[in-house]
Design a protein around this motif. Structure first.
Motif, PDB file in Angstrom:
ATOM      1  N   GLU A  73       0.801  -1.168   0.081  1.00  0.00           N
ATOM      2  CA  GLU A  73       0.082  -0.205   0.062  1.00  0.00           C
ATOM      3  C   GLU A  73       0.885   1.310   0.114  1.00  0.00           C
ATOM      4  N   ILE A  74       2.017   1.205   1.041  1.00  0.00           N
ATOM      5  CA  ILE A  74       2.808   2.578   0.697  1.00  0.00           C
ATOM      6  C   ILE A  74       3.555   2.693  -0.733  1.00  0.00           C
ATOM      7  N   GLY A  75       3.856   1.527  -1.247  1.00  0.00           N
ATOM      8  CA  GLY A  75       4.369   1.550  -2.620  1.00  0.00           C
ATOM      9  C   GLY A  75       3.262   2.102  -3.678  1.00  0.00           C
ATOM     10  N   GLU A  76       2.026   1.799  -3.466  1.00  0.00           N
ATOM     11  CA  GLU A  76       1.229   2.491  -4.292  1.00  0.00           C
ATOM     12  C   GLU A  76       1.049   4.009  -4.056  1.00  0.00           C
ATOM     13  N   VAL A  77       0.986   4.184  -2.780  1.00  0.00           N
ATOM     14  CA  VAL A  77       0.892   5.693  -2.553  1.00  0.00           C
ATOM     15  C   VAL A  77       2.111   6.323  -3.017  1.00  0.00           C
ATOM     16  N   TYR A  78       3.521   5.842  -2.801  1.00  0.00           N
ATOM     17  CA  TYR A  78       4.448   6.362  -3.549  1.00  0.00           C
ATOM     18  C   TYR A  78       4.547   6.510  -5.096  1.00  0.00           C
ATOM     19  N   ILE A 132      17.226   6.754  11.854  1.00  0.00           N
ATOM     20  CA  ILE A 132      15.945   6.889  11.469  1.00  0.00           C
ATOM     21  C   ILE A 132      15.442   5.301  11.589  1.00  0.00           C
ATOM     22  N   ARG A 133      15.979   4.396  11.295  1.00  0.00           N
ATOM     23  CA  ARG A 133      15.626   2.942  11.394  1.00  0.00           C
ATOM     24  C   ARG A 133      15.251   2.613  12.906  1.00  0.00           C
ATOM     25  N   LYS A 134      15.937   3.089  13.673  1.00  0.00           N
ATOM     26  CA  LYS A 134      15.376   2.984  15.212  1.00  0.00           C
ATOM     27  C   LYS A 134      14.287   3.458  15.582  1.00  0.00           C
ATOM     28  N   GLU A 135      13.793   4.891  15.064  1.00  0.00           N
ATOM     29  CA  GLU A 135      12.884   5.843  15.259  1.00  0.00           C
ATOM     30  C   GLU A 135      11.631   5.246  14.582  1.00  0.00           C
ATOM     31  N   MET A 136      11.794   4.605  13.550  1.00  0.00           N
ATOM     32  CA  MET A 136      10.637   4.082  12.912  1.00  0.00           C
ATOM     33  C   MET A 136      10.379   2.668  13.448  1.00  0.00           C
ATOM     34  N   LYS A 137      11.088   1.872  13.900  1.00  0.00           N
ATOM     35  CA  LYS A 137      10.778   0.682  14.827  1.00  0.00           C
ATOM     36  C   LYS A 137      10.030   0.869  16.204  1.00  0.00           C
ATOM     37  N   GLU A 138      10.646   2.128  16.769  1.00  0.00           N
ATOM     38  CA  GLU A 138      10.003   2.841  18.026  1.00  0.00           C
ATOM     39  C   GLU A 138       8.479   3.200  17.766  1.00  0.00           C
ATOM     40  N   GLN A 139       8.289   3.861  16.512  1.00  0.00           N
ATOM     41  CA  GLN A 139       7.030   4.090  16.220  1.00  0.00           C
ATOM     42  C   GLN A 139       6.029   3.152  15.499  1.00  0.00           C
ATOM     43  N   GLY A 140       6.645   1.963  15.456  1.00  0.00           N
ATOM     44  CA  GLY A 140       5.705   0.847  14.808  1.00  0.00           C
ATOM     45  C   GLY A 140       5.451   0.947  13.384  1.00  0.00           C
ATOM     46  N   ILE A 141       6.218   1.873  12.586  1.00  0.00           N
ATOM     47  CA  ILE A 141       6.174   2.006  11.102  1.00  0.00           C
ATOM     48  C   ILE A 141       7.205   1.319  10.198  1.00  0.00           C
ATOM     49  N   TYR A 142       7.969   0.785  10.994  1.00  0.00           N
ATOM     50  CA  TYR A 142       9.176   0.403  10.181  1.00  0.00           C
ATOM     51  C   TYR A 142       8.813  -0.677   9.224  1.00  0.00           C
ATOM     52  N   ASP A 143       7.842  -1.440   9.607  1.00  0.00           N
ATOM     53  CA  ASP A 143       7.513  -2.652   8.584  1.00  0.00           C
ATOM     54  C   ASP A 143       6.701  -2.475   7.471  1.00  0.00           C
ATOM     55  N   MET A 144       5.919  -1.087   7.615  1.00  0.00           N
ATOM     56  CA  MET A 144       5.274  -0.647   6.401  1.00  0.00           C
ATOM     57  C   MET A 144       6.118  -0.172   5.294  1.00  0.00           C
ATOM     58  N   PHE A 145       7.452   0.244   5.728  1.00  0.00           N
ATOM     59  CA  PHE A 145       8.449   0.739   4.722  1.00  0.00           C
ATOM     60  C   PHE A 145       9.278  -0.162   3.937  1.00  0.00           C
ATOM     61  N   ILE A 146       9.661  -1.196   4.937  1.00  0.00           N
ATOM     62  CA  ILE A 146      10.737  -2.146   4.695  1.00  0.00           C
ATOM     63  C   ILE A 146      10.221  -3.362   4.608  1.00  0.00           C
ATOM     64  N   LYS A 150       1.878   7.061  -6.723  1.00  0.00           N
ATOM     65  CA  LYS A 150       0.975   7.995  -6.836  1.00  0.00           C
ATOM     66  C   LYS A 150       1.583   9.372  -6.715  1.00  0.00           C
ATOM     67  N   LEU A 151       2.492   9.612  -5.714  1.00  0.00           N
ATOM     68  CA  LEU A 151       3.168  10.726  -5.544  1.00  0.00           C
ATOM     69  C   LEU A 151       4.531  10.863  -6.458  1.00  0.00           C
ATOM     70  N   GLN A 152       4.826   9.887  -7.119  1.00  0.00           N
ATOM     71  CA  GLN A 152       5.919  10.002  -7.992  1.00  0.00           C
ATOM     72  C   GLN A 152       7.265  10.071  -7.150  1.00  0.00           C
ATOM     73  N   PHE A 153       7.202   9.253  -6.255  1.00  0.00           N
ATOM     74  CA  PHE A 153       8.455   8.988  -5.361  1.00  0.00           C
ATOM     75  C   PHE A 153       8.886   7.616  -5.509  1.00  0.00           C
ATOM     76  N   ASP A 154      10.293   7.539  -5.315  1.00  0.00           N
ATOM     77  CA  ASP A 154      11.007   6.228  -5.500  1.00  0.00           C
ATOM     78  C   ASP A 154      10.858   5.530  -4.288  1.00  0.00           C
ATOM     79  N   ILE A 155      10.044   4.563  -3.948  1.00  0.00           N
ATOM     80  CA  ILE A 155      10.145   3.826  -2.734  1.00  0.00           C
ATOM     81  C   ILE A 155      11.404   2.995  -2.466  1.00  0.00           C
ATOM     82  N   GLU A 156      12.085   2.659  -3.604  1.00  0.00           N
ATOM     83  CA  GLU A 156      13.266   1.824  -3.205  1.00  0.00           C
ATOM     84  C   GLU A 156      14.279   2.745  -2.807  1.00  0.00           C
ATOM     85  N   GLU A 157      14.216   3.820  -3.273  1.00  0.00           N
ATOM     86  CA  GLU A 157      15.353   4.962  -2.714  1.00  0.00           C
ATOM     87  C   GLU A 157      14.846   5.359  -1.238  1.00  0.00           C
ATOM     88  N   GLU A 158      13.740   5.378  -1.034  1.00  0.00           N
ATOM     89  CA  GLU A 158      13.246   5.633   0.470  1.00  0.00           C
ATOM     90  C   GLU A 158      13.805   4.571   1.421  1.00  0.00           C
TER      91      GLU A 158
END
Length: 138
Positions: A91-96, A116-130, A98-106
Motif C-alpha cells: 500500500e505504501i508503494g502504491e501511495v509513493y 531513522i531505522r530505530k525511530e521508525m521501529k519505535e513508532q511501529g511504522i518500520y514494517d510498512m516501509f521495509i 501516485k506521488l511519483q516518489f521512488d520507494i526503493e530509494e526511500e
C-alpha cells in the motif's frame, strides 16, 4: 428548496473547513479582541500610568483573542473521523507511485541510517516501509 442543504466547505492552510463556521470563528475572534482592547482603553486610564494604557489595552485585546480561541474550540468541534488501519508495504508503494516518489530509494535511505531505522521501529511504522525479506540489517 431542498430538505437537506449541502454544506459548503473551503480549504484553509491545507485543512477543509465549513464556510459558515469559518466566518463565525473570524467574527467571534475579531469581536472579542476589539472588545478587550477598547475596554482596556476605557478602564486603564483610571488605574494605570498614562504611558502604559496603550500596552495594557493591547494585552487585554490579546486576552480577548485567547478567550475567542477557547470559545471557538468549544463551539466548533472537528467533524472528521480518522480510521486507522495498518498499512502494508504494498500500500505504501502504491501511495509513493501516485506521488511519483521512488520507494526503493526511500527504503535504502531508511536502511542506511540507523537513527531513522530505530525511530521508525519505535513508532511501529518500520514494517510498512521495509519488506521483511529485503532487510538484512535489523
Amino acid at each position: 428548496m431542498k430538505a437537506e442543504e449541502t454544506e459548503k466547505f473551503v480549504e484553509v492552510i491545507g485543512d477543509t473547513v465549513s464556510g459558515k463556521h469559518l466566518i463565525s470563528t473570524i467574527m467571534i475572534s475579531i469581536a472579542l479582541s476589539l472588545a478587550g482592547f477598547f475596554i482596556g482603553k476605557n478602564i486603564f486610564p483610571h488605574i494605570a500610568p498614562e504611558e502604559m494604557v496603550q500596552s495594557y489595552s493591547l494585552l487585554l485585546g490579546i486576552a480577548g483573542s485567547l478567550l475567542a480561541l477557547l470559545l471557538n474550540t468549544f463551539l466548533f468541534k472537528p467533524k472528521r473521523t480518522l480510521n486507522e488501519v495498518p498499512s502494508t508495504s504494498d500500500e505504501i508503494g502504491e501511495v509513493y507511485k501516485k506521488l511519483q516518489f521512488d520507494i526503493e530509494e526511500e527504503r535504502e535511505s531508511i536502511l542506511e541510517d540507523p537513527v531513522i531505522r530505530k525511530e521508525m521501529k519505535e513508532q511501529g511504522i518500520y514494517d510498512m516501509f521495509i519488506k521483511n525479506e529485503g532487510d538484512k540489517r535489523k
